[in-house]
Scaffold this motif. Structure first.
Motif, PDB file in Angstrom:
ATOM      1  N   ARG A 154       0.844  -1.204   0.000  1.00  0.00           N
ATOM      2  CA  ARG A 154       0.000   0.000   0.000  1.00  0.00           C
ATOM      3  C   ARG A 154       0.875   1.249   0.000  1.00  0.00           C
ATOM      4  O   ARG A 154       0.587   2.230  -0.672  1.00  0.00           O
ATOM      5  N   LYS A 155       1.977   1.211   0.729  1.00  0.00           N
ATOM      6  CA  LYS A 155       2.901   2.354   0.758  1.00  0.00           C
ATOM      7  C   LYS A 155       3.517   2.564  -0.631  1.00  0.00           C
ATOM      8  O   LYS A 155       3.679   3.695  -1.085  1.00  0.00           O
ATOM      9  N   ALA A 156       3.855   1.452  -1.294  1.00  0.00           N
ATOM     10  CA  ALA A 156       4.507   1.565  -2.606  1.00  0.00           C
ATOM     11  C   ALA A 156       3.587   2.229  -3.628  1.00  0.00           C
ATOM     12  O   ALA A 156       4.066   2.815  -4.610  1.00  0.00           O
ATOM     13  N   ALA A 157       2.279   2.178  -3.399  1.00  0.00           N
ATOM     14  CA  ALA A 157       1.341   2.823  -4.322  1.00  0.00           C
ATOM     15  C   ALA A 157       1.393   4.347  -4.177  1.00  0.00           C
ATOM     16  O   ALA A 157       0.914   5.073  -5.039  1.00  0.00           O
ATOM     17  N   GLY A 158       1.985   4.832  -3.073  1.00  0.00           N
ATOM     18  CA  GLY A 158       2.158   6.271  -2.873  1.00  0.00           C
ATOM     19  C   GLY A 158       0.994   6.904  -2.136  1.00  0.00           C
ATOM     20  O   GLY A 158      -0.141   6.414  -2.197  1.00  0.00           O
ATOM     21  N   LYS A 159       1.289   7.964  -1.409  1.00  0.00           N
ATOM     22  CA  LYS A 159       0.259   8.745  -0.708  1.00  0.00           C
ATOM     23  C   LYS A 159       0.692  10.197  -0.749  1.00  0.00           C
ATOM     24  O   LYS A 159       1.901  10.476  -0.690  1.00  0.00           O
ATOM     25  N   PRO A 160      -0.280  11.113  -0.810  1.00  0.00           N
ATOM     26  CA  PRO A 160       0.097  12.527  -0.856  1.00  0.00           C
ATOM     27  C   PRO A 160       0.884  12.936   0.396  1.00  0.00           C
ATOM     28  O   PRO A 160       0.560  12.485   1.501  1.00  0.00           O
ATOM     29  N   HIS A 161       1.883  13.754   0.206  1.00  0.00           N
ATOM     30  CA  HIS A 161       2.675  14.331   1.301  1.00  0.00           C
ATOM     31  C   HIS A 161       3.393  13.286   2.148  1.00  0.00           C
ATOM     32  O   HIS A 161       3.658  13.502   3.328  1.00  0.00           O
ATOM     33  N   GLN A 162       3.644  12.122   1.558  1.00  0.00           N
ATOM     34  CA  GLN A 162       4.423  11.097   2.247  1.00  0.00           C
ATOM     35  C   GLN A 162       5.436  10.532   1.258  1.00  0.00           C
ATOM     36  O   GLN A 162       5.241  10.581   0.052  1.00  0.00           O
ATOM     37  N   GLY A 163       6.510   9.993   1.784  1.00  0.00           N
ATOM     38  CA  GLY A 163       7.523   9.375   0.928  1.00  0.00           C
ATOM     39  C   GLY A 163       7.978   8.072   1.553  1.00  0.00           C
ATOM     40  O   GLY A 163       8.096   7.971   2.780  1.00  0.00           O
ATOM     41  N   PHE A 164       8.213   7.079   0.717  1.00  0.00           N
ATOM     42  CA  PHE A 164       8.541   5.724   1.191  1.00  0.00           C
ATOM     43  C   PHE A 164       9.753   5.228   0.413  1.00  0.00           C
ATOM     44  O   PHE A 164       9.761   5.283  -0.820  1.00  0.00           O
ATOM     45  N   PHE A 165      10.745   4.706   1.127  1.00  0.00           N
ATOM     46  CA  PHE A 165      12.001   4.320   0.486  1.00  0.00           C
ATOM     47  C   PHE A 165      12.470   2.962   0.971  1.00  0.00           C
ATOM     48  O   PHE A 165      12.348   2.633   2.162  1.00  0.00           O
ATOM     49  N   ALA A 166      13.041   2.200   0.041  1.00  0.00           N
ATOM     50  CA  ALA A 166      13.832   1.030   0.412  1.00  0.00           C
ATOM     51  C   ALA A 166      15.230   1.541   0.736  1.00  0.00           C
ATOM     52  O   ALA A 166      15.758   2.415   0.053  1.00  0.00           O
ATOM     53  N   VAL A 167      15.820   0.975   1.795  1.00  0.00           N
ATOM     54  CA  VAL A 167      17.207   1.306   2.147  1.00  0.00           C
ATOM     55  C   VAL A 167      18.091   0.236   1.511  1.00  0.00           C
ATOM     56  O   VAL A 167      17.897  -0.962   1.751  1.00  0.00           O
ATOM     57  N   VAL A 168      19.032   0.680   0.689  1.00  0.00           N
ATOM     58  CA  VAL A 168      19.887  -0.265  -0.046  1.00  0.00           C
ATOM     59  C   VAL A 168      21.325  -0.083   0.431  1.00  0.00           C
ATOM     60  O   VAL A 168      21.809   1.054   0.549  1.00  0.00           O
ATOM     61  N   TYR A 169      21.974  -1.209   0.719  1.00  0.00           N
ATOM     62  CA  TYR A 169      23.366  -1.178   1.179  1.00  0.00           C
ATOM     63  C   TYR A 169      24.130  -2.260   0.430  1.00  0.00           C
ATOM     64  O   TYR A 169      23.710  -3.430   0.438  1.00  0.00           O
ATOM     65  N   GLU A 170      25.183  -1.876  -0.207  1.00  0.00           N
ATOM     66  CA  GLU A 170      25.993  -2.805  -1.016  1.00  0.00           C
ATOM     67  C   GLU A 170      25.110  -3.653  -1.939  1.00  0.00           C
ATOM     68  O   GLU A 170      25.262  -4.867  -2.026  1.00  0.00           O
ATOM     69  N   GLY A 171      24.138  -2.999  -2.577  1.00  0.00           N
ATOM     70  CA  GLY A 171      23.299  -3.655  -3.571  1.00  0.00           C
ATOM     71  C   GLY A 171      22.155  -4.482  -3.005  1.00  0.00           C
ATOM     72  O   GLY A 171      21.332  -5.002  -3.759  1.00  0.00           O
ATOM     73  N   GLU A 172      22.069  -4.582  -1.666  1.00  0.00           N
ATOM     74  CA  GLU A 172      20.996  -5.381  -1.044  1.00  0.00           C
ATOM     75  C   GLU A 172      19.981  -4.473  -0.373  1.00  0.00           C
ATOM     76  O   GLU A 172      20.365  -3.448   0.221  1.00  0.00           O
TER      77      GLU A 172
END
Ligand code: COA
Length: 175
Positions: free
Chosen positions: A52-70
């Motif tokens: 549901r977060k990946a679909a996006g919401k107004p005034h919010q931001g959602f990120f995957a944290v990537v470290y050394e390609g993972e």
């Protein structure tokens, strides 16, 4: 209402990269969230929640944290948009194998920089469970300061209400 999917952005920290969350991240991140040392502090980050977060919401931001390609975690912000209170709140988790390696500090600092420099926020907040010492230490390293206890703020999976600690950071305090 027809909402636009979020635009894909990438924020580079010293060691981590924050990349806009997409639906295909959900199962990996939900797996990280299911570990007891994550779930006790950040409950209910299920695959469905993340989709549901990946679909996006107004005034919010959602990120995957990537470290050394993972993909190692998840971070989000929400903006308070009324001009009188214009500010943003952050929360996050990393998978248990990635704790205590400085990555959380880098992750919070990277998003905080984006919120201040690109989205022009002058004040940020973050609100861990009051006895989450590791989280509090990581946030203080970025420049967050303790404001006070919010009593019975967050309910544990076992139903117990836990106090929260509100911390805030002004733009000039980001380290
Ligand atoms: C909270 C979290 C994001 C922090 O990220 P991290 O990468 O583990 O943290 P860092 O390694 O950057 O910094 C942790 C600091 O806390 C310290 N620390 C660790 N355990 C501690 C404890 N029990 N008491 C006090 N300090 C502690 C570490 O030594 C380090 O400080 P230092 O660099 O001065 O030595 C991560 O641990 C996490 O995702 N935890 C599970 C979910 C969670 O708690 N989310 C927060 C919801 S608000």
């Amino acid at each position: 209402m027809n909402e636009q999917p979020p635009s894909l952005i990438e924020l580079r920290g010293e060691r981590v990269v924050l990349r806009t969350l997409v639906a295909s991240d959900a199962s990996r991140i939900a797996e990280l969230a299911a570990h007891p040392d994550v779930a006790r502090w950040y409950p209910d980050a299920t695959e469905d929640y993340l989709r549901r977060k990946a679909a996006g919401k107004p005034h919010q931001g959602f990120f995957a944290v990537v470290y050394e390609g993972e993909t190692v975690g998840f971070i989000q912000y929400h903006e308070e948009v009324s001009p009188e209170y214009h500010s943003a709140g952050i929360d996050l988790f990393l998978g248990a194998p990635y704790h205590n390696r400085g990555l959380g500090t880098d992750t919070v600092r990277t998003l905080a920089r984006h919120l201040i420099q690109d989205l022009e926020h002058h004040r940020l907040i973050i609100d861990p469970v009051a006895h989450n010492e590791r989280a509090i230490r990581a946030y203080e390293k970025v420049g967050f300061r303790r404001v006070g206890i919010m009593r019975q703020y967050q309910r544990d999976p076992d139903g117990t209400w836990r106090d929260g600690l509100l911390l805030d950071l002004l733009a000039t305090e980001l380290t």
